[in-house]
Design an enzyme around this catalytic site. Structure first.
Site, short mmCIF file in Angstrom:
data_model
loop_
_atom_site.label_atom_id
_atom_site.label_comp_id
_atom_site.label_asym_id
_atom_site.label_seq_id
_atom_site.Cartn_x
_atom_site.Cartn_y
_atom_site.Cartn_z
N GLU A 1 0.83 -1.21 0.00
CA GLU A 1 0.00 0.00 0.00
C GLU A 1 0.87 1.26 0.00
OE1 GLU A 1 -3.74 0.38 0.29
OE2 GLU A 1 -2.82 2.15 -0.57
N ASP B 1 0.98 4.00 -2.98
CA ASP B 1 0.57 5.38 -2.73
C ASP B 1 1.66 6.36 -3.14
OD1 ASP B 1 -1.64 4.18 -1.65
OD2 ASP B 1 -1.37 4.93 0.38
N SER C 1 -7.51 2.05 -3.58
CA SER C 1 -6.22 2.47 -3.03
C SER C 1 -5.34 3.11 -4.09
CB SER C 1 -5.44 1.25 -2.55
OG SER C 1 -5.63 1.03 -1.22
#
Ligand SMILES: *[C@@H]1O[C@H](CO)[C@@H](O)[C@H](O)[C@H]1NC(C)=O
Ligand SMILES: *[C@@H]1O[C@H](CO)[C@@H](O)[C@H](O)[C@H]1NC(C)=O
Ligand SMILES: *[C@@H]1O[C@H](CO)[C@@H](O)[C@H](O)[C@H]1NC(C)=O
Length: 590
Positions: free
Chosen positions: A299, A303, A509
């Site tokens: 993640e 990001d 996400s």
């Protein structure tokens, strides 16, 4: 006559002199209670009575209404105050509690043998007081029993309670006390099932990935293999060169011991954005957060690689917020109470200068977050917006709801499951698309809050959708609730470098950092023109900037055993207003 007035005078004096210690602290009323432990958690053991932890008390903010109306005024492009964002000091003054609330809470603490002057922490506005207490002390104060609860899936332990009470007279002075009934099932909005090992043929061809793609001819491959060049072409940012890099910043909030990796970003740039090679980001550790470079998080890397891919050379900051160490039965040292939103928000709201754009790809099912807790956290996002920051959140990866979608109020009814903070009216929630040309991706989280009412900024856009829907799904969702997502972006097949290897990752996400990258470029443009940044986006994007988005008109988001909502012309609870077109938005906001 004379008698009477003397009598009144005596009464007034008596009540004025009534000592605080005489208040009826034993008249308690339940503040929040669960019917059953949140799904996935079970009572494990009883914590030692002398176990210490930090109890946080959120005092009622005296001028919350004024904070919210200020937020809407400075974010409304038609208002005279548009763009006149508040300073930290101005916000602190609005969130400060009334002196009566401070007096009542301090008297209650003293009644329990706690000197308010010994508080571990007081926020600048005074609306948060943190005190160190033992389990035994907390149980007396909140008329409750704490337990050690175990979450099997993540093998984590927390000290929480099924309900807590406060003296009746404190209910009008206190918003929430934590840690109590918020168990945090916080999860990353990255759908792990979409992480696929990359095939070597896709990794090898670095040249074609790095090359610019013409927006007029975005190849169909961008629908399944998303690279920075794809996104920059799809959302028309390729030609924009950031100028305000001394002022403009983009922040990524990370949780759950996820760390963004410096070496992987370089590899990513070498493969996919060669002009950015050498570019870096800063690491900020919040409340015991770590930065282990030997353990890259999927993640975190997703990001930071995609905010950088779009916003480079805008400075990016990765905030690693602690959630560890976990509760340790045998230790008397205070443990981290593992309430990530609050830790991060209290940290960031205490900074004088904050990034103009934020993205967060984490969330919970709304019903697992106590309403008093959710409201307090949502109002803290309003503070960030009032100060001029745009806050993006992923909408979730389970369509209208994952799992059996049963309520946790004891009635076990099946309803669509909104996500929080996606459902907070003071953030901009990002859903997902796939393919070229774009359609809604089936996992795109969307729906209607059961906690927060529909804000007026979206009323005109949501009404046609609801009218069209008629009675379909009636009873499964709350038509008067805050509707989301607000916007969307690609969500499938993002090429992410993790531990040196390219992996294909999907989920909303991926969409939230993408939109944050585009918003950061808009902020760069405004700042470089000497204008204020966009701040809270929603009043703008639902009105004058609505045409800056590509409307996504097909696809749906099934869940809860239902077909889910359908994307169509205009706003819908699958893709919101659509995906951003930087060039059109730049013309609209400039
Ligand atoms: C942005 O790119 C799309 C193709 O992805 C194109 O159709 C559109 O015209 C572009 N917008 C502007 C303002 O150039
Ligand atoms: C808040 O900021 C002030 C000034 O920078 C600092 O002294 C204080 O320690 C900060 N408090 C927290 C809890 O970060
Ligand atoms: C629907 O949302 C409203 C806020 O608009 C809330 O007060 C109400 O409790 C919600 N109802 C249900 C059934 O969730």
């Amino acid at each position: 006559m004379l008698w009477l007035s003397t009598f009144v005078l005596v009464l007034v004096q008596l009540s004025a002199a009534k000592p605080l210690a005489g208040k009826r602290w034993d008249d308690v009323a339940v503040k929040h209670a669960w019917v059953e432990p949140p799904r996935g958690w079970e009572l494990h053991s009883t914590p030692p009575e002398d176990h210490l932890f930090d109890m946080r008390i959120a005092l009622k903010q005296n001028k919350l209404d004024e904070l919210i109306s200020s937020l809407f005024e400075v974010s409304d492009p038609t208002h005279a105050r548009y763009g006149k964002h508040l300073s930290k000091e101005e916000v602190d003054a609005l969130v400060a509690p009334h002196p009566d609330s401070v007096e009542a809470v301090e008297a209650w603490l003293e009644h329990h043998g706690i000197n308010p002057a010994d508080a571990e922490f007081r926020s600048a506005g005074g609306e948060w007081i943190t005190i160190r207490v033992s389990i035994a002390q907390a149980e007396r104060m909140l008329n409750t029993k704490y337990g050690v609860y175990h979450h099997a899936a993540s093998d984590s332990y927390v000290v929480r309670t099924m309900e807590y009470s406060l003296p009746a007279e404190l209910h009008s002075h206190v918003d929430v006390v934590t840690p109590t009934t918020y168990f945090s099932t916080l999860r990353s909005m990255r759908a792990t099932s979409f992480v696929l090992p990359q095939t070597s043929s896709l990794v090898g061809d670095a040249e074609s990935f790095a090359a610019d793609i013409s927006p007029l001819a975005v190849p169909a491959s961008c629908g399944s293999t998303v690279t920075p060049a794809c996104l920059r072409a799809m959302y028309n940012t390729t030609s924009y060169v950031p100028k305000a890099t001394a002022t403009n910043k983009l922040g990524v909030a990370g949780y759950l011991a996820e760390f963004a990796n410096d070496a992987d970003l370089q590899t990513f740039f070498q493969k996919f954005r060669t002009d950015a090679v050498g570019g870096t980001f800063s690491h900020v550790q919040v409340n015991g957060g770590q930065n282990s470079q030997t353990n890259p998080g999927i993640e975190a890397n997703l990001d930071i690689q995609y905010t950088e891919a779009i916003s480079f050379p805008t400075p990016n900051i990765y905030y690693s917020t602690g959630g560890s160490p976990p509760f340790n039965q045998d230790s008397n040292t205070p443990t981290n109470t593992n309430e990530p939103y609050l830790d991060w928000l209290n940290f960031i709201l205490n900074q004088t200068t904050i990034p103009q754009t934020f993205t967060t790809s984490y969330g919970d099912d709304e019903q697992t977050v106590p309403q008093d807790y959710a409201t307090t956290v949502c109002n803290m996002f309003a503070q960030l917006g009032a100060r001029g920051s745009s806050i993006m959140f992923s909408s979730g990866d389970s369509g209208v709801g994952g799992g059996d979608c049963l309520t946790n109020d004891g009635t076990n009814r099946k309803i669509f499951q909104p996500a929080f903070p996606a459902s907070c009216p003071f953030v901009t929630t990002v859903g997902g698309t796939t393919r070229v040309p774009e359609v809604a991706v089936s996992f795109s989280g969307g729906g209607f809050s059961r906690y927060f009412a529909q804000p007026s900024y979206q009323a005109a856009s949501v009404a046609p959708f609801l009218k069209n829907l008629g009675t379909k799904f009636s009873g499964l969702f709350n038509a008067t609730g805050r509707a989301y997502p607000d916007v969307s972006a690609a969500a499938n097949g993002f090429q992410v470098v993790i531990g040196g290897r390219t992996t294909s990752v999907g989920g909303t996400s991926a969409s939230s950092p993408t939109v944050a990258g585009v918003v950061a470029l808009l902020n760069d443009f405004l700042i470089s023109e000497g204008k204020p940044p966009l701040g809270f986006l929603n009043p703008l994007i639902y009105s004058t900037a609505k045409t800056g988005f590509n409307d996504i008109t097909s696809g749906s988001n099934p869940g809860c055993g239902q077909t889910g909502f359908t994307a169509g012309a205009g706003w819908d609870p699958v893709t919101g207003l659509g995906t951003p077109d930087f060039l059109r938005l730049q013309a609209l906001v400039g």
